[in-house]
Design an enzyme around this catalytic site. Sequence first.
Site: not given
Length: 545
Positions: A185, A477
């Site tokens: 993150h 992606c």
Amino acid sequence: MLRLSGVGVSGGQAAGPVVRVAEPLPEPPSTPAVQDHDAEAARIGPAAEAVATGLFTRASGVEGDAKAVLETTAAMAMDPSLSSRAEQLVRQRSLPAPRAVLEAAEEFAESLRATGGYLAERVRDIHDVRDRIIAELLGVLPPGVPTLTEPSVLLARDLAPADTADLDPDLVLALVTEEGGPTSHTAILARSLGIPAVVAVRGLLAETTAVAAEVDGDSGDVALSTEPIEVRSPERASGADWTGTGGTSDGHRVKILANVGAAADATTAVSRGAEGVGLFRTEFCYLAASDEPDVATQRAAYAEVLRPFAGRPVVVRTLDAGADKPLGFLNTAEEPNPALGVRGLRIAFDNPGVLDRQLEAIAAAADDSGAEVSVMAPMVATAEEAGWFTERARAVGIGRAGVMVEVPAAALAARELVEAVDFVSIGTNDLAQYVFAADRQLGALAELNDPWQPALLRLIELIGRAGTDTGRPVGVCGEAAADPLLARVLVGLGVSSLSMVATAVPAVGGALAASTHQQCARAAEAALAAPNPGRARAATREALE
């Protein structure tokens, strides 16, 4: 100066005073034994609720990825299973409430570690929620980022999603952590905010006398200084060259798309100018369900995400679940190595009805929303599997079907694979993990999961060449697509679409528009010839200049 190195995960250079993020609270003791079990257990629920309320309040002040992260963390704090287990430990073992929360959270964390993959990535979130609830019970400030009064470089062991979600990029010059990896993150949000970041810097916290730091998010170099140094703010890509139509300056077309997982993500993607969606993760419809959602429920949920992209392309990934993302209704067996087990498309071989019902719901949602919907399957290893999936998609009226390339076997058989489908999309995060046999959650192996690894780029070249030769589109992606520098290398390797976190769209689109296709090809050649990620970055910059 003490010079250290790690893995650069968000580009740019910055320098300034350091601020250390507080370490986790010490383990709360298991004594003295609680006498009034009911009263002590009753403290846990309100503490968890207070934590969730605080996170929801913070979420109300931000948008996009930051909002989603804070709301997800708040939802974890409110999860009754964590509070219930902690209350049970108070009553069964006479533990004080803070200790009970610690042990209950560790039980959950251990089960997530054991399953690996996506759920193992949530261990940091569990620890964050644990620490916040314990701090609430103890009446102390939770660990995390302190209030900043001047532009600073943040140093931390690791950063929880909620720590990074609402950072002010005007006050945070750079992020440096001792742990973490390229897909953490910290990395994702740093890129979205345009903050230089370096992770997996061994020995970072051992140097306690440093008062300032220089950070290079491109090379991964960090210099710690015991003397003040001049503040240098990072130059952030403005995306001013982004027109909303992706391509190079000489007209070579490249779609700039967004990765989404919920309706809020889709709204953010539209606001950032994404041309469509290259990865719509559908797991959100399943992960909280004890029973398989019926077709009508799935249809409504998918349509809500698709509507903002009416008339535009959206690639919907079918359920990426299995042993490493266990769902109760699948009845999957325990496996000794879940990351290599029955996951992704593989669960559909024994449960074809689950896939067929999802495809039916996706087709109906496409009609409801007006989006130009394609589907793709995760964890495909062979052309035969790709063909099997394509046939099932066609059977429900979906005209365009593709697959994810995350398994080295699929990359090595790229020519056969692309001929079996309408397009492929490369998941660089998982592909790197499998190529290097390196868990992407381990900071000690972060360099192996660097998307600039030449071996990974050479596999992408194989796939890009197969797509060019057959006329099939090849997308990326994974998080690699969000790096404006690496994005140009990917285009030079034959990639025809890039899908990323929505906030990165303008910067990547602008960087691509400022380069010719020939420059991208030269950059790709230079990166492929490099011996390591650092040299690949440097060679790419030279080629583009």
